[in-house]
Design an enzyme around this catalytic site. Structure first.
Site, PDB file in Angstrom:
ATOM      1  N   PRO A   7       0.594  -1.350  -0.333  1.00  0.00           N
ATOM      2  CA  PRO A   7      -0.093   0.488   0.007  1.00  0.00           C
ATOM      3  C   PRO A   7       0.915   1.681  -0.212  1.00  0.00           C
ATOM      4  CG  PRO A   7       0.354  -0.691   2.232  1.00  0.00           C
ATOM      5  CD  PRO A   7       1.094  -1.623   1.465  1.00  0.00           C
ATOM      6  N   MET A   8       0.420   2.015  -0.533  1.00  0.00           N
ATOM      7  CA  MET A   8       1.458   3.402  -0.510  1.00  0.00           C
ATOM      8  C   MET A   8       0.338   4.645  -1.336  1.00  0.00           C
ATOM      9  SD  MET A   8       4.723   2.662  -3.253  1.00  0.00           S
ATOM     10  CE  MET A   8       4.791   3.978  -3.207  1.00  0.00           C
ATOM     11  N   CYS A  98       3.052   4.011   9.004  1.00  0.00           N
ATOM     12  CA  CYS A  98       3.171   5.649   8.172  1.00  0.00           C
ATOM     13  C   CYS A  98       3.687   6.419   8.497  1.00  0.00           C
ATOM     14  CB  CYS A  98       1.623   5.715   7.843  1.00  0.00           C
ATOM     15  SG  CYS A  98       1.185   7.129   6.818  1.00  0.00           S
ATOM     16  N   LYS A 139       1.574  -4.190   9.506  1.00  0.00           N
ATOM     17  CA  LYS A 139       2.221  -3.590   8.692  1.00  0.00           C
ATOM     18  C   LYS A 139       3.177  -3.041   9.808  1.00  0.00           C
ATOM     19  CE  LYS A 139       4.265  -2.116   4.635  1.00  0.00           C
ATOM     20  NZ  LYS A 139       5.407  -1.407   4.855  1.00  0.00           N
ATOM     21  N   ASN A 199       9.878  -6.871   4.047  1.00  0.00           N
ATOM     22  CA  ASN A 199       9.460  -4.945   3.327  1.00  0.00           C
ATOM     23  C   ASN A 199      10.531  -4.454   3.128  1.00  0.00           C
ATOM     24  OD1 ASN A 199       7.389  -2.589   3.328  1.00  0.00           O
ATOM     25  ND2 ASN A 199       7.480  -3.021   1.413  1.00  0.00           N
ATOM     26  N   GLY A 200      10.486  -3.835   2.633  1.00  0.00           N
ATOM     27  CA  GLY A 200      11.255  -2.224   1.827  1.00  0.00           C
ATOM     28  C   GLY A 200      13.109  -2.572   1.430  1.00  0.00           C
ATOM     29  N   GLU A 201      12.955  -1.463   0.287  1.00  0.00           N
ATOM     30  CA  GLU A 201      14.210  -1.941  -1.033  1.00  0.00           C
ATOM     31  C   GLU A 201      14.515  -2.903  -1.410  1.00  0.00           C
ATOM     32  OE1 GLU A 201      16.939   1.999  -1.534  1.00  0.00           O
ATOM     33  OE2 GLU A 201      15.518   1.680  -0.472  1.00  0.00           O
ATOM     34  N   GLY A 223       6.779  -2.311  -3.196  1.00  0.00           N
ATOM     35  CA  GLY A 223       6.033  -1.287  -3.488  1.00  0.00           C
ATOM     36  C   GLY A 223       6.545  -0.642  -4.559  1.00  0.00           C
ATOM     37  N   ARG A 224       7.116   0.798  -3.843  1.00  0.00           N
ATOM     38  CA  ARG A 224       8.221   1.662  -4.705  1.00  0.00           C
ATOM     39  C   ARG A 224       8.988   0.979  -6.251  1.00  0.00           C
ATOM     40  NH1 ARG A 224      12.322   4.443  -1.487  1.00  0.00           N
ATOM     41  NH2 ARG A 224      12.660   3.058  -0.764  1.00  0.00           N
TER      42      ARG A 224
END
Length: 308
Positions: A7-8, A98, A139, A199-201, A223-224
């Site tokens: 989710p973003m 968030c 999350k 999650n992340g990078e 995500g990104r």
């Protein structure tokens, strides 16, 4: 391996979920957060952020979507969780990650990582309210100021009955600055007995493998990276190579065909520019295209430039 689309807020809306799940490789999507204060939200709020609820909670290509809730009041979160499930959400996700200042000031998102007991109460209330067959996940980040409560927060979530935990491997203070501390996920994994998603990078297949190895997690959330490389999920699975720019251009044209509340004209210019910002990480052509359209305000002119 399960790959979830992250989710973003203001980026991965239902249109982007449709686009990326059509490209393929995803098993699950999580919505932008539905902000809960002290009321039972009307159904129109859920439909606005998750129109897939009108399609049995599935994207047009058939990928299940889980509604994410954000807030601090356990009982109200529980009531809204029940409503989301009744409307067709494939489970509930709770946002304790968030980093936005406006959200944190109102005691939502990552600020709650300073209060493991509050997190426990929220997860327990939602888990007790939602039917057992419906998964409840949370999350979190590694902490707010530091990682001192990382394990305690994860244990609070697990002990409250969550079915799984997604960990963004940075603190709120870290923001989105590299690196992501995947090894911290492995430390947490040793202390809790529920499935964990890392999650992340994660920007490429090598990152995904390194993340899995360092976090000791098979399942990942991206995500990104998926915005920068639309077929990243399939690349990670070894099903495809790097998507050629000509195919990305086709997606940009297809994106122009979507309508948000019937107003394509105002929606498309800003969002395509936003997407090009992510794509420029993987494609020099994206930056060149952005330079050509950055002053344009109407969809038709932008489409002309994309299709040159």
């Amino acid at each position: 391996m399960q790959i979830t689309l992250a989710p973003m807020e203001g980026v991965v809306d239902h249109l982007m979920r449709d686009m990326l799940t059509q490209v393929g490789g995803f098993d699950l999507c999580v919505t932008e957060f539905v902000r809960v204060v002290e009321l039972l939200l009307p159904k129109k709020v859920f439909y606005r952020l998750c129109p897939e609820l009108k399609n049995d909670g599935l994207t047009p290509s058939g990928v299940p979507v889980k509604v994410q809730l954000l807030g601090q009041h356990a009982n109200w979160l529980a009531e809204n969780a029940v409503r989301a499930i009744e409307m067709g959400s494939h489970g509930i996700d709770l946002n304790f990650g968030c980093p936005a200042k406006t959200v944190n000031k109102s005691k939502g998102g990552a600020i709650l990582l300073r209060e493991p007991e509050t997190i426990h109460q929220i997860v327990k209330a939602v888990r007790n309210a939602v039917p057992k067959e419906q998964p409840v996940s949370a999350k979190m980040r590694l902490g707010f100021d530091d990682t001192s409560l990382a394990i305690e927060n994860a244990q609070a979530i697990a002990d409250a009955g969550a079915d799984s935990l997604i960990i963004h491997a940075r603190t709120k203070v870290d923001g989105y600055k590299p690196p992501a501390y995947w090894n911290w996920i492995a430390k947490i994994k040793q202390q809790v007995d529920i499935p964990i998603v890392a999650n992340g990078e994660i920007w490429n297949a090598a990152d995904a493998l390194n993340c899995q190895q360092q976090s000791h997690c098979d399942n990942i959330m991206i995500g990104r990276g998926a915005l920068a490389l639309p077929n990243l999920a399939k690349v990670i699975r070894g099903q495809e190579g790097h998507m050629p720019w000509v195919q990305v251009k086709d997606l940009l044209v297809k994106y122009s065909g979507y309508e948000l509340f019937g107003d394509k004209g105002r929606y498309y210019p800003n969002r395509v520019k936003q997407w090009l910002g992510y794509l420029s990480r993987e494609y020099t052509e994206a930056q060149e295209l952005f330079d050509q359209i950055k002053r344009l305000r109407d969809s038709e002119s932008i489409l002309v430039e994309i299709q040159r």
